[in-house]
Design a protein around this motif. Structure first.
Motif, PDB file in Angstrom:
ATOM      1  N   ASP A  46      45.159  40.912  40.006  1.00  0.00           N
ATOM      2  CA  ASP A  46      44.782  39.533  39.731  1.00  0.00           C
ATOM      3  C   ASP A  46      43.456  39.251  40.434  1.00  0.00           C
ATOM      4  O   ASP A  46      43.360  39.328  41.659  1.00  0.00           O
ATOM      5  CB  ASP A  46      45.874  38.588  40.242  1.00  0.00           C
ATOM      6  CG  ASP A  46      45.636  37.136  39.845  1.00  0.00           C
ATOM      7  OD1 ASP A  46      44.540  36.812  39.332  1.00  0.00           O
ATOM      8  OD2 ASP A  46      46.553  36.330  40.048  1.00  0.00           O
ATOM      9  N   SER A  55      44.426  37.430  30.445  1.00  0.00           N
ATOM     10  CA  SER A  55      45.162  38.645  30.775  1.00  0.00           C
ATOM     11  C   SER A  55      44.731  39.751  29.820  1.00  0.00           C
ATOM     12  O   SER A  55      44.701  39.551  28.609  1.00  0.00           O
ATOM     13  CB  SER A  55      46.665  38.383  30.639  1.00  0.00           C
ATOM     14  OG  SER A  55      47.392  39.547  30.910  1.00  0.00           O
ATOM     15  N   LYS A  74      47.333  46.292  33.904  1.00  0.00           N
ATOM     16  CA  LYS A  74      47.058  44.907  33.530  1.00  0.00           C
ATOM     17  C   LYS A  74      46.117  44.277  34.547  1.00  0.00           C
ATOM     18  O   LYS A  74      46.266  44.487  35.753  1.00  0.00           O
ATOM     19  CB  LYS A  74      48.374  44.134  33.476  1.00  0.00           C
ATOM     20  CG  LYS A  74      48.255  42.726  32.985  1.00  0.00           C
ATOM     21  CD  LYS A  74      49.633  42.078  32.885  1.00  0.00           C
ATOM     22  CE  LYS A  74      49.542  40.650  32.415  1.00  0.00           C
ATOM     23  NZ  LYS A  74      50.858  40.015  32.330  1.00  0.00           N
ATOM     24  N   LYS A  98      44.259  40.311  35.349  1.00  0.00           N
ATOM     25  CA  LYS A  98      44.309  38.912  34.954  1.00  0.00           C
ATOM     26  C   LYS A  98      43.412  38.099  35.867  1.00  0.00           C
ATOM     27  O   LYS A  98      43.041  38.535  36.955  1.00  0.00           O
ATOM     28  CB  LYS A  98      45.739  38.383  34.941  1.00  0.00           C
ATOM     29  CG  LYS A  98      46.473  38.444  36.255  1.00  0.00           C
ATOM     30  CD  LYS A  98      47.911  37.973  36.083  1.00  0.00           C
ATOM     31  CE  LYS A  98      48.650  37.984  37.407  1.00  0.00           C
ATOM     32  NZ  LYS A  98      50.021  37.465  37.255  1.00  0.00           N
TER      33      LYS A  98
END
Length: 163
Positions: A58, A125, A142, A144
């Motif tokens: 993140d 995302s 991932k 984001k």
């Protein structure tokens, strides 16, 4: 005519049945072939395993257009060399860089850099699919961020006039 055809067909089926000898399938199997197949099967189970320190990052709150970069670290915890064949992102604003044509030996570490151009508005995302010679065949990473528009950052820095 039909009767002759049916009789000829029946005779042909009887002859075919008599000419086929029944053999048990186990009688056709050679023991040496079974051993070779068992060794090959055991060797094929030795696969690399791609273990990431973390699979999601993140970036927090960023301003639109601010480039971001994160390095994912992984270890080959398997029993065979790991080869990454491809890494692709869910959109063009995210670019993964991976070790191409470089086998990662069991126990060794590797890195994958993911660059994000900071485009978007609000919660963003993105995913990166990593294709490798693992049992699963692919891993999913991932990233984001919460992207604020450029104008909002400029307006936040201008003091408000009191009236």
């Amino acid at each position: 005519m039909r009767r002759t055809f049916v009789l000829a067909l029946g005779a042909a089926m009887v002859l075919m049945n008599l000419s086929c000898k029944e053999e048990k399938a186990s009688a056709k199997v050679e023991a040496s072939n079974v051993e070779v197949a068992a060794e090959r099967d055991a060797a094929s189970k030795k696969l690399p395993v791609m273990s990431f320190d973390k699979k999601e990052h993140d970036f927090g709150t960023i301003v639109n257009g601010t480039p971001q970069e994160y390095t994912f670290t992984f270890t080959n915890t398997g029993e065979a060399p790991l080869i990454i064949t491809n890494a692709s992102s869910s959109c063009g604003c995210t670019v993964p860089t991976y070790p191409k044509n470089t086998p990662i030996a069991p126990g060794e570490k590797g890195t994958m850099v993911v660059k994000f151009n900071g485009a978007g508005n609000g919660a963003v995302s993105k995913t990166v699919t990593v294709n490798a010679n693992t049992a699963a065949g692919s891993e999913l990473l991932k990233i984001k961020a919460f992207v604020n528009p450029k104008d909002a950052a400029a307006q936040a820095s201008i003091p408000l006039k009191k009236g």
